[in-house]
Enzyme design. Structure first.
Site, mmCIF file in Angstrom:
data_model
loop_
_atom_site.group_PDB
_atom_site.id
_atom_site.type_symbol
_atom_site.label_atom_id
_atom_site.label_comp_id
_atom_site.label_asym_id
_atom_site.label_seq_id
_atom_site.Cartn_x
_atom_site.Cartn_y
_atom_site.Cartn_z
ATOM 1 N N ASN A 176 5.556 3.170 -1.010
ATOM 2 C CA ASN A 176 4.917 1.863 -0.917
ATOM 3 C C ASN A 176 3.695 1.915 0.007
ATOM 4 O OD1 ASN A 176 4.537 -0.853 -1.397
ATOM 5 N ND2 ASN A 176 6.676 -1.390 -0.981
ATOM 6 N N PHE A 177 2.898 0.858 -0.060
ATOM 7 C CA PHE A 177 1.738 0.653 0.819
ATOM 8 C C PHE A 177 0.693 1.769 0.733
ATOM 9 C CE2 PHE A 177 5.411 -1.427 3.011
ATOM 10 C CZ PHE A 177 5.041 -2.730 2.688
ATOM 11 N N LEU A 178 0.533 2.327 -0.463
ATOM 12 C CA LEU A 178 -0.564 3.278 -0.666
ATOM 13 C C LEU A 178 -1.877 2.505 -0.544
ATOM 14 C CD1 LEU A 178 -2.002 5.870 -1.716
ATOM 15 C CD2 LEU A 178 -1.506 5.077 -4.021
ATOM 16 N N THR A 212 5.959 1.434 -7.868
ATOM 17 C CA THR A 212 5.489 0.438 -8.827
ATOM 18 C C THR A 212 3.986 0.291 -8.659
ATOM 19 O OG1 THR A 212 5.908 -1.313 -7.214
ATOM 20 C CG2 THR A 212 7.612 -0.939 -8.872
ATOM 21 N N LEU A 465 9.008 -4.320 -2.532
ATOM 22 C CA LEU A 465 8.139 -5.246 -1.796
ATOM 23 C C LEU A 465 6.690 -5.089 -2.245
ATOM 24 C CD1 LEU A 465 9.604 -4.613 1.743
ATOM 25 C CD2 LEU A 465 10.239 -6.385 0.118
#
Ligand SMILES: CC(C)(COP(=O)(O)OP(=O)(O)OC[C@H]1O[C@@H](n2cnc3c(N)ncnc32)[C@H](O)[C@@H]1OP(=O)(O)O)[C@@H](O)C(=O)NCCC(=O)NCCS
Length: 465
Positions: A176-178, A212, A465
């Site tokens: 996440n948070f790429l 995602t 998230l």
């Protein structure tokens, strides 16, 4: 790499708007067409074609790992090389100034268009919750800094999860948070970040990942649609989040979205630490219906839904996770739902500075558990009725917590209540990907015409998230 998308007249954009807003402004296509129209030829995925991921339209005869089993010893101990002007850094999310660096990077670079009027308002509390679940590793919070100035210009993170794909439990991570600074886009830094986090995760003997994205990459295992339920329609209109539909008046729209003053379900109350045993057990039973789920230990359940002592004593400004249970007169927990808060900062608006956004997270109910088949008409009707009541209460609680719009995907059993509760379909779609794992497609809660699939619902039981 998750987020939410943009909306229609009813409940315009929210979530990781950037690509979703701009790239996914399309209507009327079916999902396959949507994926097709956005995807490149496989040969043009210069990076992804080298990775162990399923290719488009690949016939799948068996589910399972793509690459042969390796051992951590076979994985390099050296970080991937970077251009000389940059250096890797491992972010310490316990260090205030480093967390500050992450949220400055994300807050300023997650939204792509220059004229963006909204920005995510990530907070220290949000990162404490989302980046530090049980088993989290500092080594998996990876940054890139400019060597000369120390400025953080890119970030990627992983958290450990046990995924279950149709009952096969795979030790994985969620990525996440790429994020790459706007000025460094298009320079192939993202693949380097992805390879570096893969290396660090592989070194811990983990070979699979869930991620995602609004962008179409090879190859989604499922696609869900974003939906939006306006809670404060007037404010959404003021900030340009929704438009007045032709032929409608403002009072009509406000009346249409007005909710009762307080929740209506008898026995509804916030989740407490002493509920974890029961609520976790109910949640586990409920989640078994889906093909793609995260298996939560009790410790993980506590983390994700109670949020630790900090969240339990949070003020409305710092509260991130909201979880509720329904306890019946015999002390039994029959239902559970949760949502989280991730507001936007509103730029260039003299009146409104912030937009409150609630995201539906996980829920569970015993309403259909007595039936063997969740698609039995009686099971469907019982669950539809209960979830409509519960999620309506979730919307009321979110509105009372000063949220202006409530977002949900078409995942889980959401298709049962979305229309009834006035969640408008957004323009944003979210693709789910598995790294190094081939799996049969999983229903995402949308029909070919992109409408909610009330009949099949979704078999995606994981919320990112
Ligand atoms: C996503 C982001 C990091 C990509 O960076 P970029 O500078 O545009 O892309 P780069 O030149 O470094 O790399 C391009 C490669 O990354 C891939 N890529 C782009 N976005 C991706 C994503 N979200 N996840 C995985 N791979 C992605 C591209 O497909 C391309 O690979 P390909 O040649 O195989 O097609 C950047 O656009 C960004 O920070 N966006 C805002 C935050 C965001 O949307 N993050 C992702 C949330 S899902």
């Amino acid at each position: 790499m998750s987020g939410s998308g943009s909306g229609d007249d009813a409940g315009e954009p929210s979530g990781k708007l950037a690509e979703l807003l701009k790239l996914l402004k399309m209507n009327g296509n079916d999902v396959a067409k949507l994926t097709q129209s956005q995807r490149k030829e496989m040969k043009d995925y210069k990076f992804w074609k080298t990775q162990p991921v399923a290719t488009f339209d690949e016939p799948i005869s068996e589910e399972g790992p793509i690459d042969r089993k390796k051992t951590p010893d076979e994985i390099s101990s050296e970080p991937f090389p970077l251009l000389a002007e940059f250096e890797w850094c491992t972010m310490d999310v316990n260090d205030k100034s480093q967390v500050e660096d992450i949220f400055v990077l994300l807050n300023e670079n997650y939204v792509e268009d220059r004229d963006a009027s909204f920005r995510f308002k990530y907070t220290r509390e949000f990162f404490n919750w989302s980046l530090k679940p049980p088993g989290w590793k500092k080594d998996w919070h990876v940054g890139v800094r400019v060597r000369s100035t120390g400025k953080l210009v890119a970030f990627i993170s992983a958290i450990p999860v046990n995924l279950s794909v149709r009952g096969n439990v795979i030790k994985s991570v969620e990525i996440n948070f790429l994020c790459v600074h706007k000025q460094l886009r298009g320079k192939r830094l993202a693949p380097v970040l992805i390879k570096e986090i893969t290396r660090r995760v592989n070194k811990c003997d983990i070979w699979f990942a869930l991620y995602t994205s609004g962008t179409v990459l090879p190859s989604p295992v499922s696609v869900c649609r974003y939906t939006h339920r306006p809670l404060n329609w007037n404010k959404l209109l003021d900030v340009g989040f929704v438009q007045l539909p032709p032929g409608a008046s403002k009072p009509q729209m406000v009346a249409n979205y007005t909710l009762p003053k307080g929740p209506t379900t008898k026995g509804l109350r916030p989740l407490k630490p002493e509920d974890v045993e029961q609520a976790h057990s109910l949640f586990e039973k409920y989640q078994r219906r889906f093909d793609l789920v995260q298996e939560f230990s009790k410790e993980e359940f506590s983390h994700w839904f109670l949020g630790g002592s900090e969240q339990m004593h949070a003020t409305p400004d710092t509260k991130v996770i909201y979880s509720y249970v329904v306890e019946n007169e015999h002390g039994k927990i029959t239902d559970f739902f949760s949502f989280y808060s991730l507001p936007f900062t509103i730029l260039n608006n003299s009146v409104h500075k912030e937009l409150g956004i609630g995201y539906l997270f996980y829920y569970a109910s015993d309403a259909d558990l007595i039936y063997n088949n969740r698609f039995d008409p009686k099971a469907t009707s019982a669950l539809k009725e209960r979830l409509s009541q519960l999620i309506n209460d979730a919307c009321i609680l979110a509105r009372n917590a000063k949220m202006d719009v409530f977002n949900a995907l078409t995942s889980q059993d959401n298709a049962l209540f979305l229309e009834k509760l006035k969640f408008g379909p957004g323009d944003g779609f979210l693709n789910f990907y598995l790294f190094n794992y081939r799996a049969f497609p999983i229903t995402g809660g949308i029909q070919d015409d992109q409408d909610y699939d009330v009949k099949k619902r979704s078999n995606v039981g994981v919320v990112m998230l």
